[in-house]
Every structure is written in structure tokens, then in C-alpha cells.
Scaffold this motif. Structure first.
Motif, short mmCIF file in Angstrom:
data_model
loop_
_atom_site.label_atom_id
_atom_site.label_comp_id
_atom_site.label_asym_id
_atom_site.label_seq_id
_atom_site.Cartn_x
_atom_site.Cartn_y
_atom_site.Cartn_z
N GLY A 91 -3.05 25.69 44.22
CA GLY A 91 -4.44 25.69 44.63
C GLY A 91 -5.36 25.23 43.52
N GLY A 92 -4.80 25.07 42.31
CA GLY A 92 -5.63 24.65 41.18
C GLY A 92 -6.23 23.27 41.36
N CYS A 141 1.61 27.80 38.33
CA CYS A 141 0.49 28.56 37.78
C CYS A 141 -0.84 28.00 38.29
CB CYS A 141 0.50 28.48 36.26
SG CYS A 141 1.71 29.54 35.47
N PHE A 142 -1.79 28.89 38.44
CA PHE A 142 -3.15 28.49 38.80
C PHE A 142 -3.82 27.90 37.57
CE2 PHE A 142 -7.62 29.73 40.04
CZ PHE A 142 -7.68 28.93 41.17
N ASP A 143 -4.41 26.72 37.73
CA ASP A 143 -4.99 26.04 36.59
C ASP A 143 -6.28 25.33 36.99
OD1 ASP A 143 -3.73 24.10 38.20
OD2 ASP A 143 -3.50 22.75 36.50
N GLU A 144 -6.94 24.76 36.00
CA GLU A 144 -8.15 23.97 36.22
C GLU A 144 -7.91 22.55 35.77
OE1 GLU A 144 -12.83 23.66 34.76
OE2 GLU A 144 -11.52 25.23 33.95
N CYS A 145 -8.26 21.61 36.62
CA CYS A 145 -8.14 20.19 36.31
C CYS A 145 -9.54 19.62 36.05
CB CYS A 145 -7.47 19.46 37.48
SG CYS A 145 -7.29 17.70 37.27
N THR A 146 -9.67 18.79 35.03
CA THR A 146 -10.99 18.25 34.69
C THR A 146 -11.18 16.85 35.28
OG1 THR A 146 -10.08 17.41 32.61
CG2 THR A 146 -11.19 19.54 32.55
N ASP A 147 -12.44 16.45 35.34
CA ASP A 147 -12.78 15.10 35.76
C ASP A 147 -12.32 14.08 34.72
OD1 ASP A 147 -14.12 15.65 38.17
OD2 ASP A 147 -15.95 16.18 37.09
N TYR A 148 -12.35 12.81 35.14
CA TYR A 148 -12.23 11.70 34.20
C TYR A 148 -13.34 10.72 34.50
CZ TYR A 148 -10.84 7.68 31.58
OH TYR A 148 -10.86 6.63 30.70
N GLN A 185 -2.40 20.97 30.47
CA GLN A 185 -3.68 20.31 30.70
C GLN A 185 -4.23 19.80 29.36
OE1 GLN A 185 -5.08 19.36 33.38
NE2 GLN A 185 -4.20 20.58 35.03
N GLY A 186 -5.37 19.12 29.42
CA GLY A 186 -5.95 18.56 28.21
C GLY A 186 -6.49 17.16 28.40
N SER A 187 -6.63 16.76 29.68
CA SER A 187 -7.17 15.44 30.01
C SER A 187 -6.41 14.35 29.26
CB SER A 187 -8.68 15.41 29.73
OG SER A 187 -9.25 14.19 30.18
N VAL A 188 -7.12 13.39 28.66
CA VAL A 188 -6.47 12.24 28.03
C VAL A 188 -6.38 12.40 26.51
CG1 VAL A 188 -7.19 10.67 29.85
CG2 VAL A 188 -8.69 11.02 27.88
N PHE A 189 -6.56 13.63 26.01
CA PHE A 189 -6.60 13.86 24.57
C PHE A 189 -5.24 14.38 24.09
CE2 PHE A 189 -10.83 14.54 26.40
CZ PHE A 189 -11.53 13.53 25.75
N PRO A 190 -4.48 13.57 23.36
CA PRO A 190 -3.13 13.97 22.96
C PRO A 190 -3.06 15.30 22.21
CG PRO A 190 -3.42 11.62 22.60
CD PRO A 190 -4.77 12.17 22.96
N ASP A 191 -4.04 15.56 21.32
CA ASP A 191 -3.97 16.81 20.57
C ASP A 191 -4.17 18.02 21.48
OD1 ASP A 191 -6.63 15.94 20.93
OD2 ASP A 191 -7.35 17.06 19.20
N LEU A 192 -5.00 17.87 22.52
CA LEU A 192 -5.15 18.97 23.48
C LEU A 192 -3.89 19.14 24.30
CD1 LEU A 192 -8.80 18.51 24.83
CD2 LEU A 192 -7.99 19.94 22.93
N ARG A 193 -3.22 18.04 24.62
CA ARG A 193 -1.97 18.12 25.37
C ARG A 193 -0.88 18.86 24.57
NH1 ARG A 193 -1.94 17.31 30.92
NH2 ARG A 193 -3.64 15.90 31.40
N THR A 194 -0.78 18.55 23.29
CA THR A 194 0.22 19.24 22.48
C THR A 194 -0.15 20.71 22.29
OG1 THR A 194 -0.86 18.49 20.44
CG2 THR A 194 0.94 17.15 21.29
#
Length: 381
Positions: A91-92, A141-148, A185-194
Motif C-alpha cells: 500500500g506504500g 514493508c509499508f514505505d513512502e515513495c517520493t516524487d521525481y 528508498q532514497g530516490s536517485v541519490f546513491p548515498d541515500l540508497r546505500t
């Protein structure tokens, strides 16, 4: 849940995933059955097409017909008559897609129902409860997805919230026999993804999904997000790339080490008359097919290609016959499963890089710009 890696060809992995309702070989593609049905296709047909697992949606099934009614059928398997494994989205995604009609807090998300406008609340714990009632083999898991596009500070705050929600989901899932996957999650930012993958690994999940890469970002940024997440994902757990994509996308992402996929593309495109074949795409509504007596794809073993001509499919589409949508869907789903079989065979033969280059250089790779961003040349020499 048991996941076993069998063969590697570069980063591409051949594996086997054992779930409560059965086993599947990976890499695998999951047809999307949002409302407990893959549009126009029966469960027996799905099995005959080679689909090893299907996907349902927690949010939509919670609204209609309701988790309690499905639970009285013994879960989603009994309700829809599909006896293989089922993965349910949490549902996220609706936290993102219904952003205009929801209010987000640390506790969860308050939605205005798209059915009747009534107020409905979904929290991490609530999502797990619904998926428990559905008896999903794989719970997300329930999560939040951000815009691009999105500002990095917004993406960072959203990712951190998703990680806190992931910890709550892990606690609430407790000792359930069904698998629980965390979502990176972390959109397109590699450091947030890691950072996100490190947080998920510390919590500990049965599998790891990469979310938020199907919201409009270009391939260079999608690729860097996938690579950053995969490089920090545990090697002894399955990796699931959510909502992706074209056949070429699947081939390329497997080369990074992705094991599982879902996408509405094969069924949605089929209903719109866009068909995938070994010789490239066919837009069956085009007048060129009005008197074309050939099968859609001479190399295909699906019921559509074995029994009907392009001219007939063109006629059905032009007349708006529901049979046309069904036959198109059967073909596209077969095609996607055939691509996955070819992927698995190439990995087993330890020739995945060669397979990727040939696929992208051939008619099936025409129209994708992904190759240049994944560093794959399309000249086979």
C-alpha cells in the motif's frame, strides 16, 4: 522462506526461492493482479503460461472486498483460486500515487478512499495486519515513495521515515512463517540508497526490494540508484526491483544482480494493442495487419500464436472485442515468461554478458535507451 543461489554469471544470479505455497526459480517475473486478478486471465491460464508467482495490492484489496472477507476464504489463494506463491504490495505506493488525497504523519497515512471518499488510515502495523489476513507468501514493508524530481533533503527525510516504518513492520510481523521484504528508498541519490540498504540490513529481512525507481526518472539516475542499492544488499537474500519494466530493462537489471520483478506493462500494453515479439514490437491496430495471415510470433508457443492470425487479432482490436484483449494478454505474459526462461538459461550457461549484448542488439532491444546507461554495447561484432 529459503533462498538458495545456484549459479552466477558475472553479477547475474540463478537462484531458487522456497515460499509457503511453492518454489520458484529466479530471476522471476510476477504478473500484476492488483484486485486479486490478472486482468482477463484465469489462474489456470497463468500457470500454463509459466507464471511462478503473482502480485496483489494490499491497499486496493483492503478497500474492496476487504481483508476480513478474504480471510474467510482462507486467504488470497483460496479467494482467487491461485495456489502458487503470492506477493502483496504494502500500500506504500499509494502514499505516492494518491498524494493529493492523503495526509502523511509519522504514524502512517490517512487516505480519502478513491471509491467513496471515506477516510481510511493505513499504518505500518495495519499494512502487516492486512497482508497477514491475505496470507501473502511475501509481505512487503509499508514505505513512502517520493516524487521525481525531488530535493535531496526531502528524499532523505522520506527515506529515514521509511526505515523507521520498516523497523515497525519487522517487529509487528514477528515470527510469521511468511517472508517479509524490506524496501530500499532514497530516490536517485546513491548515498541515500546505500544508507537505506545498510539500515534495512541491520534490521534484517528475508528479502530486499528496491522501490521508487518507476516514477519518471531517466535511465542514468535509475541505473545509479539500482547499482548503489545492490552493492550493499546481502548476497544470501533475494533482491526485488519494484515496478520495472520493459523486457530490455529486465535483462539489464538482472545483470546487476536483481532476482525478482513486477510490472503492469505486459498486460496493460496488451489491452492497448501493443504486443512484444521475438522480432520486435507489433502494434496490432495498424492497418498493415488487416490482411496479415501469419501468427503474431512464429517462434512463440502461446495459445494466441498457435491458434490465431495477426489479421484476426487486428479485427478483434478494431471491434473492441474483449477476446482480443484476452488473447493479447496471454501472448504478452507468455513472452515475458519466455524472456525470463532465456535469462535463466543464459546464467546457467555462464554466458549472461553475451546474451545481454545479443538481446539489446536484436529487434527485442530496439527502442530502449537503457543500454548506453548500463554500459552495454549493442554491437555484437
Amino acid at each position: 522462506m529459503i533462498y538458495e543461489r545456484c549459479v552466477n554469471s558475472g553479477a547475474a544470479r540463478l537462484g531458487r526461492l522456497c515460499l509457503t505455497h511453492g518454489m520458484l526459480d529466479t530471476p522471476a517475473f510476477m504478473p500484476v493482479g492488483t484486485y486479486a486478478a490478472v486482468k482477463g486471465v484465469t489462474p489456470d491460464e497463468l500457470a500454463a503460461l509459466g507464471a511462478p508467482i503473482v502480485l496483489g495490492n494490499t491497499f486496493h484489496l483492503m478497500l474492496r472486498p476487504g481483508a476480513e472477507l478474504i480471510a474467510r476464504h482462507g486467504g488470497l489463494h483460496g479467494f482467487m483460486g491461485w495456489h502458487g506463491p503470492i506477493l502483496t504490495d504494502s500500500g506504500g505506493f499509494q502514499v505516492w500515487s494518491l498524494a493529493a488525497n492523503r495526509h502523511l504523519t509519522e504514524d502512517g497515512a490517512m487516505f480519502a478512499s478513491p471509491l467513496d471518499g471515506s477516510r481510511r488510515f493505513l499504518s505500518p502495523e495495519g499494512s502487516i495486519d492486512v497482508q497477514r489476513a491475505l496470507n501473502s507468501d511475501v509481505v512487503m514493508c509499508f514505505d513512502e515513495c517520493t516524487d521525481y524530481p525531488v530535493d535531496k533533503s526531502v528524499a532523505a527525510a522520506s527515506m529515514a521515515r521509511s526505515m523507521r516504518w520498516a523497523a515497525r513492520c519487522r517487529t509487528h510481523h514477528a515470527d510469521s512463517a511468511n517472508a517479509l521484504f524490506g524496501i530500499n528508498q532514497g530516490s536517485v541519490f546513491p548515498d541515500l540508497r546505500t544508507e537505506s540498504m545498510d539500515a534495512l540490513t541491520e534490521i534484517g529481512f528475508d528479502g530486499y526490494a528496491i522501490g521508487g525507481v518507476s516514477v519518471g526518472e531517466p535511465w542514468p539516475e535509475k541505473a545509479s540508484a539500482i547499482e548503489a542499492a545492490i552493492t550493499r544488499a546481502p548476497v544470501d537474500a533475494p533482491r526485488y526491483l519494484m515496478g520495472v519494466g520493459t523486457p530490455a530493462d529486465l535483462v539489464l537489471a538482472v545483470g546487476y544482480g536483481v532476482d525478482m520483478f513486477d510490472c503492469v506493462m505486459p498486460s496493460r500494453n496488451a489491452r492497448n494493442g501493443y504486443l512484444f515479439t521475438n522480432a520486435g514490437a507489433v502494434k496490432i491496430k495498424n492497418a498493415a495487419y488487416r490482411e496479415d495471415f501469419r501468427p503474431l510470433d512464429a517462434e512463440c508457443g502461446c495459445p494466441t500464436c498457435r491458434g490465431y492470425s495477426r489479421a484476426y487479432l487486428h479485427h478483434l482490436f478494431r471491434c473492441g472485442e474483449m477476446l482480443g484483449a484476452r488473447l493479447n494478454t496471454l501472448h504478452n505474459l507468455w513472452y515475458y515468461q519466455s524472456v525470463m526462461r532465456r535469462i535463466r538459461n543464459a546464467i546457467a550457461a555462464e554466458r549472461y554478458d553475451q546474451f545481454t549484448r545479443q538481446f539489446l542488439a536484436g529487434p527485442e532491444g530496439v527502442g530502449t535507451r537503457a543500454a548506453e546507461f548500463f554500459g552495454v554495447a549493442t554491437d555484437c561484432g
